[in-house]
Design a protein around this motif. Structure first.
Motif, PDB file in Angstrom:
ATOM      1  N   PRO B 156      18.503  82.326  66.237  1.00 29.62           N
ATOM      2  CA  PRO B 156      18.693  80.949  66.103  1.00 29.62           C
ATOM      3  C   PRO B 156      18.555  80.026  66.983  1.00 29.62           C
ATOM      4  N   ALA B 157      17.992  78.756  66.761  1.00 28.92           N
ATOM      5  CA  ALA B 157      18.121  77.579  67.447  1.00 28.92           C
ATOM      6  C   ALA B 157      19.376  76.694  67.730  1.00 28.92           C
ATOM      7  N   ASP B 158      19.878  76.222  68.884  1.00 28.16           N
ATOM      8  CA  ASP B 158      20.952  75.603  69.072  1.00 28.16           C
ATOM      9  C   ASP B 158      21.066  74.361  69.823  1.00 28.16           C
ATOM     10  N   ALA B 159      21.310  73.367  69.410  1.00 28.10           N
ATOM     11  CA  ALA B 159      21.097  72.070  70.200  1.00 28.10           C
ATOM     12  C   ALA B 159      21.896  71.359  71.312  1.00 28.10           C
ATOM     13  N   THR B 160      22.835  72.524  71.582  1.00 24.36           N
ATOM     14  CA  THR B 160      23.679  72.055  72.794  1.00 24.36           C
ATOM     15  C   THR B 160      22.991  71.941  74.051  1.00 24.36           C
ATOM     16  N   PRO B 161      23.322  70.478  74.753  1.00 25.22           N
ATOM     17  CA  PRO B 161      22.297  70.392  75.756  1.00 25.22           C
ATOM     18  C   PRO B 161      22.694  71.225  77.044  1.00 25.22           C
ATOM     19  N   SER B 162      21.902  71.716  78.171  1.00 22.07           N
ATOM     20  CA  SER B 162      22.168  72.402  79.091  1.00 22.07           C
ATOM     21  C   SER B 162      22.949  71.552  80.132  1.00 22.07           C
ATOM     22  N   VAL B 163      23.786  72.006  81.037  1.00 22.53           N
ATOM     23  CA  VAL B 163      24.391  71.116  81.857  1.00 22.53           C
ATOM     24  C   VAL B 163      23.876  71.643  83.381  1.00 22.53           C
ATOM     25  N   ASP B 164      24.028  70.693  84.449  1.00 23.13           N
ATOM     26  CA  ASP B 164      23.484  71.168  85.479  1.00 23.13           C
ATOM     27  C   ASP B 164      24.391  71.882  86.272  1.00 23.13           C
ATOM     28  N   HIS B 165      23.655  72.564  87.336  1.00 26.03           N
ATOM     29  CA  HIS B 165      24.586  73.542  88.352  1.00 26.03           C
ATOM     30  C   HIS B 165      25.264  72.634  89.163  1.00 26.03           C
ATOM     31  N   GLU B 166      26.489  73.089  89.525  1.00 27.20           N
ATOM     32  CA  GLU B 166      27.166  72.251  90.786  1.00 27.20           C
ATOM     33  C   GLU B 166      27.056  72.782  92.239  1.00 27.20           C
ATOM     34  N   LEU B 167      25.925  72.437  92.802  1.00 27.01           N
ATOM     35  CA  LEU B 167      25.711  72.859  93.988  1.00 27.01           C
ATOM     36  C   LEU B 167      25.512  71.841  95.102  1.00 27.01           C
ATOM     37  N   ALA B 168      25.749  72.194  96.131  1.00 24.74           N
ATOM     38  CA  ALA B 168      25.728  71.131  97.467  1.00 24.74           C
ATOM     39  C   ALA B 168      24.375  71.183  98.119  1.00 24.74           C
ATOM     40  N   PHE B 169      23.893  70.062  98.611  1.00 27.07           N
ATOM     41  CA  PHE B 169      22.764  70.119  99.545  1.00 27.07           C
ATOM     42  C   PHE B 169      22.858  71.010 100.526  1.00 27.07           C
ATOM     43  N   PRO B 170      21.951  71.941 101.179  1.00 26.89           N
ATOM     44  CA  PRO B 170      20.719  71.885 100.662  1.00 26.89           C
ATOM     45  C   PRO B 170      20.310  72.727  99.449  1.00 26.89           C
TER      46      PRO B 170
END
Lengths: 147, 306
Positions: B156-170
Motif C-alpha cells: 500500500p501507499a502511505d502519505a506520512t511524510p518522512s522526518v529528518d535524521h537528528e545528526l550533528a555536523f559533520p
C-alpha cells in the motif's frame, strides 16, 4: 566518634533500600522463571519435542493461571529499574508508562485463563492457546525489558 | 622563487591532490552493467519477492512505530516509516518507503531501488547512511532485488511524510559516507563458503538479507563492523544492555529454528526488544529458510574463527 556514627547511619540509610530492591528484583525474576518452567512443559508438547500428556499439560496450565494471579505486591519498587539497580533488565518505562505495563500484564492473565481452559483438551487446543500466551510475553519483553 | 614558496606550492599541490582523491573516493558509485542486465532480464515474481521481504526485515525499521507481536500482518506491510534508531552517531529516523509516489518511493525505477540496496546510493546520487543496512544488502543477488521490487508493487501507499535524521555536523555531510564506504563496504561474504549446501544458503540469508551482523557484531571507532568478531555480540547501539553473541553456545539447530519461528528460547524465555520484530518476520518464511540459518550458525560456531 560522632562522625563515624553519622557516616555509618548514612551508609545504612542508602544501603537499606538497595537491599530491599535486590530482594524485589530476585522475587520477580523468580516469578518469571516459574512462568517459564511451566511454559516449557506446554511449549515442549506444542513443538512436538515431548508427547502430549493431558494431565501434565493441565497441571502446567493451572500453575500458569495461578502464578499470573499472584499479587505483584512489593515486587516493583521505585529505583529497581536497570538504570538505577544492578542485576535487572527492567526498563524505567515500566514506571514511567505503568498503565501500559499493567495492561500487558492483564493480557497475560487473560491468555493464561484461556490456556487453562484449553491445555487439557487436546494438543491442537493447547497449540492454539500458546500463541496468545507467547504473544503477551513478547509484547512486554519488546517494550519493557532490555536485551 | 625561494624554497619557502616552492614548499608552499608543493604543499598546496599535495593538498589539492589529496582533496581530489577524497572527492574521487567519496563519489557515489553506479550499478555495473552486468547487474543492470541481470535486473532487466530477470522474470520478476512478487511471490518470490515476499519471501525476500520477510527475510530482509524491511518492516523491522520502516513499518510504523508501536507494532506488537499481535499486530495484524497487514500493518507490517505499510512502510510509512517513523521508527527511531538511536546510536552513538545520532538518531536516525526510518523514512517512508511505501509505494506513495511523493511521500514514499512509489515513483522509483527498479535500477534506482537496486542502487539503494546494493550501493547505498539514492536516486539523486547522494549516499545513504549505513543505518540503512545496504552494507549487508550489497551481497544480494540482482534476481532477489528484482523479485523484492515486484512484491513492493503490491504494497500500500502511505502519505506520512518522512522526518529528518537528528545528526550533528559533520555527520550531516553525506559526502563523507563515501569515505566510510571506501573503508567498510564489503560486498563479499564474511565467512568462507561452507561445504554444506544448507549452511551456504544460510550464509546468504544471514549475511545478505537478514543483516544479523548489523546488531550482533561489534563496531570499531568509525562505526564499521569488526569482521574478526563476527556475530560475537555487541553493545546495544540504543544504550540498554547488550546484543548477545549468536548462536547461543548451548543451542542446537532445532533450538534456533524453534526460536526464529515462535520466539521461545530452549528455556522458554520469550524474545523481546527489536528481536521480537525479527522473529515476527522470520516466522513467515518457509521452514527451510530457518533451518538454513540454523545450519549456518551451527557451522559458524564449529569454525576455527570462534
Amino acid at each position: 566518634m560522632f562522625r563515624t556514627l553519622a557516616a555509618a547511619s548514612l551508609a545504612l540509610a542508602i544501603a537499606a533500600p538497595v537491599l530491599a530492591n535486590e530482594g524485589a528484583i530476585k522475587a520477580r525474576q523468580g516469578q518469571f522463571q516459574m512462568l517459564a518452567l511451566n511454559l516449557s512443559v506446554l511449549g515442549g508438547m506444542a513443538q512436538g519435542r515431548v508427547p502430549y500428556d493431558a494431565a501434565r499439560a493441565q497441571e502446567a496450565a493451572d500453575n500458569l493461571f495461578h502464578l499470573t494471579r499472584n499479587s505483584q505486591l512489593g515486587m516493583w519498587p521505585e529505583g529497581s529499574d536497570n538504570a538505577a539497580a544492578a542485576g535487572t533488565r527492567a526498563l524505567p518505562v515500566i514506571w514511567s508508562n505503568n498503565a501500559d505495563f499493567l495492561a500487558n500484564y492483564a493480557a497475560l492473565q487473560t491468555a493464561a485463563a484461556a490456556m487453562q481452559a484449553a491445555a487439557g483438551t487436546d494438543l491442537a487446543a493447547l497449540q492454539g492457546a500458546l500463541g496468545a500466551v507467547g504473544g503477551t510475553c513478547q509484547t512486554c519483553h519488546q517494550g519493557f525489558r532490555a536485551p | 622563487m625561494g624554497w619557502l614558496a616552492r614548499t608552499g606550492l608543493a604543499g598546496a599541490a599535495l593538498a589539492g591532490l589529496g582533496l581530489a582523491a577524497v572527492w574521487g573516493v567519496s563519489l557515489p558509485a553506479t550499478l555495473p552493467q552486468p547487474v543492470r542486465t541481470a535486473l532487466a532480464t530477470h522474470a520478476a515474481s512478487p511471490e518470490a519477492g515476499e519471501r525476500i521481504f520477510w527475510a530482509a526485515g524491511c518492516a523491522g525499521c520502516h513499518a510504523a512505530p508501536g507494532l506488537t507481536m499481535q499486530s495484524p500482518v497487514a500493518e507490517r506491510l505499510v512502510l510509512s516509516g517513523g521508527r527511531r534508531l538511536v546510536s552513538d552517531f545520532g538518531t536516525f529516523v526510518a523514512p517512508n518507503i511505501s509505494t506513495h509516489p511523493e511521500a514514499g518511493i512509489g515513483a522509483w525505477r527498479l535500477d534506482q531501488f537496486a542502487a539503494a540496496l546494493l550501493l547505498g546510493v539514492a536516486p539523486d546520487g547522494s549516499h545513504y547512511y549505513p543505518a540503512f543496512p545496504w552494507t549487508s544488502y550489497a551481497r544480494m543477488t540482482p534476481a532477489d532485488v528484482a523479485d523484492l521490487w515486484a512484491f513492493w508493487q503490491t504494497l500500500p501507499a502511505d502519505a506520512t511524510p518522512s522526518v529528518d535524521h537528528e545528526l550533528a555536523f559533520p555527520l550531516t555531510l553525506r559526502r563523507g559516507i563515501g569515505l566510510w564506504k571506501a573503508l567498510h563496504l564489503n560486498p563479499g561474504f564474511v565467512i568462507p563458503a561452507p561445504a554444506d549446501p544448507a549452511a551456504l544458503r544460510g550464509r546468504y540469508l544471514v549475511e545478505a538479507l537478514a543483516h544479523c551482523g548489523e546488531c550482533h557484531t561489534p563496531r570499531d571507532a568509525t562505526g564499521g563492523l569488526d569482521a574478526a568478531r563476527w556475530l560475537q555480540g555487541a553493545p546495544n547501539p540504543s544504550g540498554q544492555g547488550r546484543i548477545p553473541p549468536i548462536p547461543h553456545p548451548a543451542w542446537s539447530a532445532e533450538d534456533i529454528e524453534a526460536y526464529l519461528f515462535s520466539g521461545f528460547t530452549p528455556a522458554f524465555d520469550v524474545v523481546g526488544g527489536s528481536m521480537a520484530d525479527v522473529v515476527a518476520h522470520m516466522a513467515r518464511l518457509p521452514a527451510q529458510d530457518r533451518a538454513d540459518i540454523a545450519a549456518y550458525l551451527i557451522a559458524l560456531r564449529a569454525s576455527p574463527s570462534r
